[in-house]
Design a protein around this motif. Structure first.
Motif, PDB file in Angstrom:
ATOM      1  N   SER A   5      43.662  39.276  41.397  1.00 46.14           N
ATOM      2  CA  SER A   5      42.285  39.481  40.947  1.00 46.14           C
ATOM      3  C   SER A   5      41.317  39.457  42.131  1.00 46.14           C
ATOM      4  O   SER A   5      41.446  38.621  43.033  1.00 46.14           O
ATOM      5  N   PRO A   6      40.318  40.354  42.143  1.00 50.33           N
ATOM      6  CA  PRO A   6      39.327  40.345  43.226  1.00 50.33           C
ATOM      7  C   PRO A   6      38.428  39.115  43.221  1.00 50.33           C
ATOM      8  O   PRO A   6      37.615  38.954  44.123  1.00 50.33           O
ATOM      9  N   THR A   7      38.590  38.235  42.236  1.00 53.40           N
ATOM     10  CA  THR A   7      37.833  36.979  42.259  1.00 53.40           C
ATOM     11  C   THR A   7      38.372  36.016  43.318  1.00 53.40           C
ATOM     12  O   THR A   7      37.734  35.001  43.613  1.00 53.40           O
ATOM     13  N   LEU A   8      39.552  36.323  43.868  1.00 54.42           N
ATOM     14  CA  LEU A   8      40.093  35.579  45.013  1.00 54.42           C
ATOM     15  C   LEU A   8      40.227  36.528  46.187  1.00 54.42           C
ATOM     16  O   LEU A   8      40.614  37.680  46.022  1.00 54.42           O
ATOM     17  N   CYS A   9      39.920  36.052  47.395  1.00 53.76           N
ATOM     18  CA  CYS A   9      40.135  36.867  48.588  1.00 53.76           C
ATOM     19  C   CYS A   9      40.304  35.951  49.798  1.00 53.76           C
ATOM     20  O   CYS A   9      40.158  34.731  49.702  1.00 53.76           O
ATOM     21  N   PHE A  10      40.614  36.552  50.934  1.00 53.95           N
ATOM     22  CA  PHE A  10      40.818  35.800  52.171  1.00 53.95           C
ATOM     23  C   PHE A  10      39.511  35.697  52.954  1.00 53.95           C
ATOM     24  O   PHE A  10      38.685  36.616  52.937  1.00 53.95           O
ATOM     25  N   HIS A  11      39.350  34.570  53.664  1.00 51.20           N
ATOM     26  CA  HIS A  11      38.127  34.293  54.432  1.00 51.20           C
ATOM     27  C   HIS A  11      38.500  33.706  55.791  1.00 51.20           C
ATOM     28  O   HIS A  11      39.442  32.922  55.905  1.00 51.20           O
TER      29      HIS A  11
END
Length: 255
Positions: free
Chosen positions: A40-46
């Motif tokens: 899901s795009p509600t999680l991503c890398f930072h």
């Protein structure tokens, strides 16, 4: 097929094996890969720009479900790996017998991909995988398999290869050739359902339990002390200086 006998003294993938263009150490590239697969795009890398400065740490979204530590493989790291792995049995966990899902790397220059898969296959990140997606099917199919068969699954996955190829072409720097020798390596830190911190590395004999955490995430002080900070301190002391590294978290999107 993946190699049935794992060479623990030289864990690098033989040059005769399939090779991928290395992923750029870039959160946007990594996010693109997992979103294409079905996270899901509600999680991503930072990017995590500091593990000691509270003000810089405050910019990183929380809770962080996984950390990817990127570093150059050094003689001191290889010495420590050999020493720590010497008395360990080769990992044979699968299904309900394993606390975390671990992948052995059998594709050349795919340590970034293996680290990303460790991040999204474990902990609370699993709850953000789109039902029916390529990522859900891949993890579902991998779960009951022993490490060698699981490595075969990744090796032969067209969906994984396609998503990786697409992401590898998106970096801002000139991508190296798939056959090049790359010295950067990825290690993933994740927390299991019983709050144990695990170091996940496809070049090792298996996952490594680094200790019990509280209910906090993998960017908490205790998690950093047991994982990333301990790793960096050991390398700095062995190498006589500060280690060059990058740290990336998997956490809620800012949008």
């Amino acid at each position: 097929m993946a190699d049935a006998k794992i060479n623990t003294s030289n864990p690098d993938v033989p040059k005769t094996r399939k090779a991928f263009v290395p992923l750029e150490n870039n959160p946007e590239v990594m996010s693109s890969l997992v979103h294409k697969l079905g996270l899901s795009p509600t999680l991503c890398f930072h990017d995590v720009f500091s593990i000691d400065d509270p003000e810089l740490l405050a910019f990183v979204p929380r809770p962080a479900t996984a950390l990817l530590l990127v570093f150059p493989v050094s003689n001191s790291y290889e010495t420590h790996r050999l020493k720590e792995d010497a008395d360990k049995e080769v990992y044979e966990g699968k299904g309900t017998s394993e606390p975390v899902v671990w992948y052995k790397q059998t594709i050349r220059n795919a340590c970034g991909l293996i680290g990303i898969l460790h991040a999204v296959s474990n902990g609370s990140a699993k709850d953000f995988i789109t039902p029916g997606s390529d990522l859900q099917k891949l993890i579902q199919d991998a779960y009951p398999l022993a490490p060698v068969e699981r490595a075969d699954l990744l090796y032969n996955s067209q969906a994984l290869e396609s998503a990786h190829h697409s992401a590898a072409s998106q970096g801002q720097s000139n991508a190296p050739d798939a056959q090049d020798d790359i010295d950067l390596h990825y290690v993933c830190f994740v927390k299991d359902e019983t709050n144990n911190l695990w170091e996940m590395d496809g070049r090792r004999k298996g996952p490594i339990n680094r200790g019990q955490l509280d209910a906090d995430d993998v960017l908490s002080e205790k998690a950093l002390d047991l994982g990333v900070r301990l790793f960096l301190k050991r390398e700095a002391e062995a190498g006589g200086g500060e280690l060059r590294f990058s740290l990336i978290s998997l956490a809620p999107s800012l949008d």
